[in-house]
Scaffold this active site. Structure first.
Site, PDB file in Angstrom:
ATOM      1  N   GLY A  16     -17.460  83.459  22.194  1.00  0.00           N
ATOM      2  CA  GLY A  16     -16.530  83.246  21.083  1.00  0.00           C
ATOM      3  C   GLY A  16     -15.498  84.339  21.063  1.00  0.00           C
ATOM      4  O   GLY A  16     -15.325  85.086  22.027  1.00  0.00           O
ATOM      5  N   GLY A  17     -14.795  84.453  19.914  1.00  0.00           N
ATOM      6  CA  GLY A  17     -13.757  85.460  19.801  1.00  0.00           C
ATOM      7  C   GLY A  17     -14.299  86.872  19.892  1.00  0.00           C
ATOM      8  O   GLY A  17     -13.597  87.796  20.301  1.00  0.00           O
ATOM      9  N   GLY A  62     -17.025  87.812  21.745  1.00  0.00           N
ATOM     10  CA  GLY A  62     -17.463  88.076  23.108  1.00  0.00           C
ATOM     11  C   GLY A  62     -18.578  87.130  23.504  1.00  0.00           C
ATOM     12  O   GLY A  62     -18.818  86.110  22.845  1.00  0.00           O
ATOM     13  N   LYS A  71     -25.331  89.561  21.216  1.00  0.00           N
ATOM     14  CA  LYS A  71     -23.891  89.313  21.129  1.00  0.00           C
ATOM     15  C   LYS A  71     -23.146  90.608  21.416  1.00  0.00           C
ATOM     16  O   LYS A  71     -23.286  91.597  20.696  1.00  0.00           O
ATOM     17  CB  LYS A  71     -23.519  88.760  19.755  1.00  0.00           C
ATOM     18  CG  LYS A  71     -22.053  88.361  19.648  1.00  0.00           C
ATOM     19  CD  LYS A  71     -21.789  87.442  18.458  1.00  0.00           C
ATOM     20  CE  LYS A  71     -21.896  88.145  17.139  1.00  0.00           C
ATOM     21  NZ  LYS A  71     -21.407  87.304  16.020  1.00  0.00           N
ATOM     22  N   ASP A 122     -16.617  81.091   7.417  1.00  0.00           N
ATOM     23  CA  ASP A 122     -16.488  80.463   8.738  1.00  0.00           C
ATOM     24  C   ASP A 122     -17.638  79.486   8.976  1.00  0.00           C
ATOM     25  O   ASP A 122     -18.262  79.481  10.049  1.00  0.00           O
ATOM     26  CB  ASP A 122     -16.466  81.538   9.830  1.00  0.00           C
ATOM     27  CG  ASP A 122     -15.926  80.992  11.158  1.00  0.00           C
ATOM     28  OD1 ASP A 122     -15.231  79.956  11.127  1.00  0.00           O
ATOM     29  OD2 ASP A 122     -16.186  81.599  12.206  1.00  0.00           O
TER      30      ASP A 122
END
Length: 891
Positions: A534-535, A537, A554, A650
């Site tokens: 994702g944004g 990493g 992550k 989100d």
């Protein structure tokens, strides 16, 4: 001309101090209320001109009898002739209307509560509003002054009022019943843009939560304290064009540890910068300071502390001003200290030189603090500075140059607080002059009683002192003897502070990993272990503790510097949150500039992995409902189950993960924000994922809990329809799933967009209940959406409808009246309904008698359930989809 000379004098003063011009206000009004029209302008002792409000163009009230002018009967030595000796008195509500430019305005009221020629100012009670903000309610200037130290004779109340949506500032005075209102002077001064409200993302820290905090444009402020720390009072004419007064801080120092007020080096010039322009505070504020004593060993054993009495039930903004002007402190790391507000860590390892970039360069830091309502309406606000330990600083010391404390208005716009209660006066004693003293004798019993009492009192004092010392030592140990963190190595944004105290996170809830451990867990982050990206990493599957535990790791992309805030926010939030429907954070790693988060491993991946564009078999409807209920419970916990509500910001199908038992868990808190406590919303830049962002949030940049509800409603339609939230290649109405689903629901054709895999598996009544709930979640206006409590209840109800239908189908051997229909039966029902003439009959009103609802539980009241006809659908699509939703604020 005099005003020009005054500004020229001020300009020369500031230039001599720092080479930066003061602020010139665009709006500048001084009203000498009640002054005679013959003296239409008068000059005060500070050189400023005041204009009478007699027949003023600013007086908007039509009734001339609503007010009158009056003159004070006496002049105290501490008050000036202008504006205190005349007053405007109001019998009824009276309004002044000031034309202004957009932005925040200083609004100051001058009060001198004494006996006047025609009324008594000491008995006056009244309210004051400015536009939509209640500034004072049943206010008494006399009572307010009665609790002030030294019993001053006059009072100035300073507010900052927003005027962003109007070019007028309407100020109304309303007397309380059986009394009159009054004011001696009104001052209105404009302010530079973003002086106290800066909407840059993450510009403000909320003490105790370590999450970003924004101040909405509609917020009003009241100045509670403004101090020149370590120096004398600075009058309004010595300020920087906004005429603020900075008081001496001596009255607010706690205890005997008052510290030092060192003198600055010779020929020191304050070097204002773009980040700290000259109008932030006058140069004299930055050239005076209060530090600790000279002995470092003594400094490590006490705090430099101030305490303030504030009103509970509000959020406060604290602005701390710093500037190193001592010649001994010229480099980073020489004076490093911690900042504590209300016994909570606001800043670790504060370094003024690091912040400002050099000696004599001023800088400030803002902090927000929530003071909750407790038994006492007045609470003590503590500010303490302590030298940081284990940072290798040259001076074990701390410094502060200036301090401002503001109270923020509540969500209803109110800043009003109760009048203070004066302490009872001591009992009067008769004068001894001219009276013969009566000789008194003291009995032995009295002597013994006094002696015993004194001994007990001394013992209590000793015990209290020992307890206090032990508590201070414990606070010091936890505050300054913590393990040194490697946060300083993190790739922080250039304008942010990376002094987050990871070492203070609970060790039993958040484990710190070394980079070596995580490299071993992922074979040096081998690509074969990547399970997502994702944004932030890549996300890796790894094994820790000798391979006994599988985790998700992550890792921030090393080429990106944009993830620090997300890393910090997620770490701070998830380390303190525990819920069966939230992904658990196991630990983190910040070695060698890395930012890595370690979570429990979710074996079945994301919810989207089981809906579309997947090789996984389609989920049955009942399982989909159970997954939705689990995710909704996670959101419900964030909104209503924690001390302060949290907005996820989100929510989407890829941020709902599934464990091996199909339990749904909400994940990815990098964009989460602390929800509003005293305001109706959080003003912030729009962030989220396309297709899921609340349109109201997008238009107004006002984030609420209902923004999460909208995003979750999109997920509900994803679950029902098994399609993406956005498909650009489709016809205009169908591109956005939420929009298309609402259109189909309104037309009564929602069945047409249901996932074909659900045909024959979903009860029509359950479909209608689920569709109505999802549609209510994605409405354009947040007030029309349900709360997450109601969403959870609605989903549980839909599941019980489905289960009851399934039980009935199992008992129904004939199948003629089976509730679960085949694809052809569903199509037939839709075509009949669309034609307007076809209905499926039932012996009684199905909706009213099929189920009885009590406390969120459903009981079956008929052995068989008839197929649902079009009349049912019409009824469900009415404005009150569920009776439980009539109150949008929840049950």
């Amino acid at each position: 001309m005099l005003r020009f000379i005054f500004y020229l004098h001020l300009l020369l003063c500031v230039n001599s101090a720092g080479g930066s011009a003061p602020y010139t206000p665009t709006d500048y009004i001084l009203l000498d209320c009640g002054a005679s029209s013959s003296s239409w302008n008068t000059q005060a002792e500070d050189g400023r001109k005041w204009f009478t409000d007699e027949r003023s163009k600013f007086a908007a009230s039509n009734s001339e009898s609503a007010s009158f002018a009056s003159t004070a009967s006496r002049q105290d030595h501490s008050v000036t002739q202008v504006p205190y000796m005349t007053a405007r008195v109001f019998r009824d509500q009276f309004t002044y209307s000031f034309p202004v430019s957009p932005g925040l305005k200083f609004l100051r009221f001058y009060f001198y509560p004494v006996q006047y020629s025609s009324f008594d100012g000491t008995t006056s009670f009244f309210s004051v509003t400015a536009n939509n903000h209640l500034l004072l309610n049943n206010f008494s200037a006399s009572l307010t002054l009665s609790v002030e130290d030294g019993q001053p004779a006059s009072l100035i109340k300073e507010f900052m009022v927003p005027c962003f949506e109007t070019e007028k500032l309407n100020v109304s005075f309303s007397p309380s019943p059986n009394t009159w209102a009054f004011v001696n002077g009104i001052e209105l001064v404009s302010m530079p843009k973003n002086m106290y409200v800066n909407h840059q993302e993450n510009s403000l820290t909320l003490v105790g939560y370590k999450v970003p905090f924004d101040i909405p444009d509609a917020t009003a402020f009241e100045t509670v304290f403004r101090l020149n720390v370590g120096g004398k009072t600075v009058g309004n004419v010595d300020d920087t064009g906004m005429f603020r007064t900075w008081l001496d801080d001596s009255d607010y120092i706690f205890g005997g540890a008052v510290g030092n007020t060192p003198s600055r080096g010779k020929n020191v010039t304050i070097k204002y910068s773009e980040d700290t322009p000259a109008y932030i505070a006058p140069a004299i504020i930055y050239t005076t300071s209060r530090t600790m004593v000279v002995d470092p060993e003594i400094n490590m054993n006490f705090n430099l502390t101030w305490n303030f009495s504030v009103d509970a039930g509000f959020t406060y903004l604290l602005r701390l001003h710093f500037c190193e002007t001592q010649l001994e402190v010229t480099e980073e790391g020489q004076r490093v200290f911690d900042i504590f507000i209300n016994n909570q860590t606001a800043e670790h390892s504060a370094d003024v030189i690091h912040w400002s970039g050099g000696n004599s360069i001023p800088v400030y830091r803002d902090y927000a603090l929530i003071v909750p309502t407790e038994a006492q309406s007045k609470q003590t606000l503590w500010l303490a500075l302590h030298p940081s330990k284990d940072v290798g600083s040259k001076f074990a010391d701390a410094i502060l140059n200036g301090l401002e404390i503001f109270r923020l208005s509540k969500s209803d716009g109110s800043l009003a607080v109760p009048n203070p209660q004066p302490e009872p006066a001591p009992s009067p004693t008769l004068p001894s002059v001219g009276r013969k003293k009566k000789k008194t004798s003291v009995s032995p019993v009295m002597v013994i009683t006094i002696t015993v009492f004194s001994a007990l009192l001394a013992l209590c004092l000793i015990i209290c002192f020992l307890i206090y010392k032990r508590k201070v030592k414990r606070v010091k140990d936890s505050a300054v003897s913590v393990q040194k963190s490697s946060w300083g190595q993190l790739p922080c944004p250039s304008n942010s502070t990376c002094a987050t105290s990871v070492s203070l996170l609970p060790s039993d809830l958040c484990r710190r990993f070394s980079i070596i451990e995580l490299k071993e867990a992922t074979l040096n982050f081998d690509d074969q272990f990547i399970i997502g990206s994702g944004g932030f990493g890549n996300v890796y599957r790894g094994r820790i503790d000798g391979g006994s535990t599988t985790v998700a790791i992550k890792r921030l992309d090393s080429s990106s510097r944009q993830g620090f805030r997300e890393f910090q926010t997620e770490l701070e939030l998830l380390s303190k949150l525990r819920h069966v429907n939230l992904v658990s954070l196991i630990g983190f790693c910040d070695d060698h500039g890395e930012m890595i988060l370690v979570y429990e491993y979710m074996h079945r991946g994301t919810l989207r992995d089981h809906l579309y564009k997947t090789k996984n078999p389609p989920l049955p409807w009942k399982r989909r409902l159970e997954i939705c209920i689990g995710a909704a419970r996670g959101l419900q916990y964030l909104h209503a189950g924690v001390k302060h509500p949290i907005i996820h910001r989100d929510i989407k199908s890829t941020n709902i993960l599934l464990d091996e038992n199909w339990v749904a868990k909400v994940s990815d808190f990098g964009l989460s924000r602390l929800g509003p406590l005293f305001q109706s919303h959080v003003t912030t830049v729009v962030k989220g994922s396309v297709g899921y962002v609340d349109p109201e949030y997008y238009r107004r940049q006002q984030l609420t809990e209902k923004s999460d509800v909208y995003s979750f409603g999109v997920v509900l339609f994803e679950v029902l329809c098994a399609r993406q939230s956005m498909i650009p290649g489709l016809p205009k109405d169908q591109v956005n799933l939420a929009r298309w689903a609402r259109i189909c629901y309104a037309r009564g054709t929602l069945e047409n967009i249901v996932d074909p895999n659900l045909m024959g598996d979903i009860s029509p009544l359950c479909l209608q209940k689920f569709g109505a709930l999802a549609e209510s979640c994605v409405r354009d206006e947040g007030t029309a959406r349900p709360m997450m409590n109601d969403v959870v209840w609605g989903l549980e109800f839909a599941l019980q409808v489905q289960e009851a239908t399934q039980r009935d189908m199992d008992m129904d051997t004939g199948g003629d009246e089976a509730t679960v229909m085949s694809s052809s039966q569903t199509s037939s029902l839709v075509s009949k309904g669309a034609a307007g003439g076809g209905t499926t009959t039932s012996t009684e009103d199905d909706n009213e008698e099929l189920f009885s609802v009590s406390g969120g539980k459903v009981s079956e009241s008929r052995s068989t359930i008839s197929s649902v006809g079009r009349s049912d659908g019409d009824r469900i699509k009415s404005e009150s989809v569920f009776s439980e939703f009539k109150n949008d604020n929840g049950r």
